[in-house]
Design a protein around this motif. Structure first.
Motif, PDB file in Angstrom:
ATOM      1  N   UNK A 106      21.312  24.918  46.221  1.00 27.83           N
ATOM      2  CA  UNK A 106      21.903  26.258  46.152  1.00 27.83           C
ATOM      3  C   UNK A 106      23.571  25.707  45.882  1.00 27.83           C
ATOM      4  N   UNK A 107      24.042  26.604  45.166  1.00 32.77           N
ATOM      5  CA  UNK A 107      25.644  26.794  45.105  1.00 32.77           C
ATOM      6  C   UNK A 107      26.023  28.303  45.242  1.00 32.77           C
ATOM      7  N   UNK A 108      27.008  28.462  46.187  1.00 39.00           N
ATOM      8  CA  UNK A 108      27.146  30.044  46.551  1.00 39.00           C
ATOM      9  C   UNK A 108      28.909  30.141  46.366  1.00 39.00           C
ATOM     10  N   UNK A 109      29.031  31.157  45.864  1.00 35.43           N
ATOM     11  CA  UNK A 109      30.676  31.556  45.675  1.00 35.43           C
ATOM     12  C   UNK A 109      31.012  32.874  45.112  1.00 35.43           C
ATOM     13  N   UNK A 110      32.072  33.286  45.666  1.00 34.98           N
ATOM     14  CA  UNK A 110      32.460  34.762  45.111  1.00 34.98           C
ATOM     15  C   UNK A 110      33.647  34.809  44.745  1.00 34.98           C
ATOM     16  N   UNK A 111      34.168  35.709  44.008  1.00 30.33           N
ATOM     17  CA  UNK A 111      35.546  35.989  43.461  1.00 30.33           C
ATOM     18  C   UNK A 111      35.823  37.296  43.355  1.00 30.33           C
ATOM     19  N   UNK A 112      37.120  37.749  43.726  1.00 30.84           N
ATOM     20  CA  UNK A 112      37.661  39.306  43.507  1.00 30.84           C
ATOM     21  C   UNK A 112      38.201  39.301  42.027  1.00 30.84           C
ATOM     22  N   UNK A 113      37.847  40.516  41.566  1.00 28.46           N
ATOM     23  CA  UNK A 113      38.424  41.062  40.121  1.00 28.46           C
ATOM     24  C   UNK A 113      39.240  42.119  40.346  1.00 28.46           C
ATOM     25  N   UNK A 114      40.222  42.316  39.541  1.00 29.34           N
ATOM     26  CA  UNK A 114      40.953  43.799  39.413  1.00 29.34           C
ATOM     27  C   UNK A 114      40.347  44.383  38.150  1.00 29.34           C
ATOM     28  N   UNK A 115      40.335  45.835  38.397  1.00 28.82           N
ATOM     29  CA  UNK A 115      39.900  46.505  37.124  1.00 28.82           C
ATOM     30  C   UNK A 115      40.993  47.367  36.876  1.00 28.82           C
ATOM     31  N   UNK A 116      41.774  46.940  35.699  1.00 31.03           N
ATOM     32  CA  UNK A 116      42.860  47.601  35.063  1.00 31.03           C
ATOM     33  C   UNK A 116      44.108  47.230  36.037  1.00 31.03           C
ATOM     34  N   UNK A 117      44.949  48.475  36.298  1.00 32.82           N
ATOM     35  CA  UNK A 117      46.079  48.308  37.042  1.00 32.82           C
ATOM     36  C   UNK A 117      45.724  48.787  38.482  1.00 32.82           C
ATOM     37  N   UNK A 118      45.740  47.950  39.613  1.00 32.68           N
ATOM     38  CA  UNK A 118      45.236  48.247  40.815  1.00 32.68           C
ATOM     39  C   UNK A 118      46.518  48.274  41.790  1.00 32.68           C
ATOM     40  N   UNK A 119      46.563  49.118  42.983  1.00 35.20           N
ATOM     41  CA  UNK A 119      47.521  49.457  43.862  1.00 35.20           C
ATOM     42  C   UNK A 119      48.171  48.185  44.477  1.00 35.20           C
ATOM     43  N   UNK A 120      49.422  48.346  44.845  1.00 35.98           N
ATOM     44  CA  UNK A 120      50.190  47.053  45.406  1.00 35.98           C
ATOM     45  C   UNK A 120      49.349  46.781  46.562  1.00 35.98           C
ATOM     46  N   UNK A 121      48.796  47.728  47.466  1.00 34.17           N
ATOM     47  CA  UNK A 121      47.807  47.333  48.625  1.00 34.17           C
ATOM     48  C   UNK A 121      46.674  46.319  48.259  1.00 34.17           C
ATOM     49  N   UNK A 122      46.024  47.047  47.032  1.00 33.94           N
ATOM     50  CA  UNK A 122      44.758  46.193  46.726  1.00 33.94           C
ATOM     51  C   UNK A 122      45.369  44.699  46.352  1.00 33.94           C
ATOM     52  N   UNK A 123      46.321  44.493  45.780  1.00 34.12           N
ATOM     53  CA  UNK A 123      46.478  43.286  45.107  1.00 34.12           C
ATOM     54  C   UNK A 123      47.093  42.480  46.342  1.00 34.12           C
TER      55      UNK A 123
END
Length: 255
Positions: A106-123
């Motif tokens: 097994x290889x296990x990994x995850x990543x966050x993606x931003x959709x369009x323009x996200x909030x300052x808090x989200x970033x």
């Protein structure tokens, strides 16, 4: 309790291949993560790539009955989001969690993606979650204890006034999707298992913008923040080497 498996040279090589493939799925899917696409469409693209291009197996599919090939966790979903017909919209954040099986490993990994323009808090949340993962990874070497890693990750998140989810943790990985040890993302220094060369496990802190408390939805999988605050997570599969660590799921963009 199941013993921790120390991987042989041959097994490590297979883990490297599985890890590289998992990372490549996340690199591939990036351009598709945009407003208007459904999480189910993202799931199908990942599934087809894993099966048809990589000739590998998507580990989540039918794992304890999970119905899809990847997990897609949007906004206040912490983990185990089931891909469906909900369309991504501008301002969303999404975690895509990929686990592939190749040649029995097994290889296990995850990543966050931003959709369009996200909030300052989200970033800020996404950035701190990424930093927290790497704070933990950078500590990995033989002789260090799991409690030291958990404590460092916890401090990284809490000093930014974010909280660490405690119900879900990293895990040993190899022939099994989830092996010993459990890798907590909080803890007390100088406690817990001592790392040794040849161990493989994930580090995958889940970090909430609000309180740490979680709620599982009636589907039996999806976990959300109880206060509906945003949550972010990154994950890598790590090998403990003789003098430190190797990230088995490292993507080209991270090198």
């Amino acid at each position: 309790m199941m013993a921790v498996t120390i991987k042989s040279v041959d097994e490590v090589e297979k883990m490297r291949i599985a890890g590289r493939l998992a990372g490549e799925v996340l690199s591939m899917i990036g351009e598709h993560v945009q407003a208007g696409i459904t999480t189910d469409e993202l799931n199908q693209i990942c599934h087809d790539y894993i099966v048809d291009v990589q000739k590998a197996i998507p580990a989540p599919l039918n794992y304890h009955g999970f119905p899809k090939s990847v997990c897609t966790s949007v906004n206040h979903v912490i983990c185990h989001g089931i891909p469906g017909d909900k369309k991504l919209k501008d301002g969303d954040i999404i975690n895509i969690d990929v686990t592939v099986i190749k040649d029995g490993f097994h290889g296990d990994t995850s990543k966050m993606f931003h959709v369009g323009k996200t909030s300052i808090l989200a970033q800020r949340l996404v950035r701190v979650a990424h930093e927290a993962m790497f704070v933990g990874i950078d500590m990995v070497k033989p002789g260090i204890r799991l409690g030291d890693i958990g404590h460092a990750i916890q401090q990284c998140a809490e000093k930014e006034h974010f909280s660490i989810v405690r119900e879900y943790c990293g895990h040993g990985i190899g022939r099994g999707f989830h092996e010993e040890p459990q890798v907590l993302h909080y803890g007390t220094p100088d406690t817990g298992m001592v790392l040794q060369s040849g161990m493989t496990f994930t580090i995958e802190p889940m970090i909430n913008a609000g309180k740490r408390h979680v709620r599982q939805l009636p589907d039996g999988w999806t976990v959300v923040t109880k206060d509906r605050s945003l949550s972010a997570q990154w994950e890598h599969t790590i090998l403990v080497t003789d003098d430190g660590y190797e990230i088995l799921t490292l993507r080209e963009e991270e090198r």
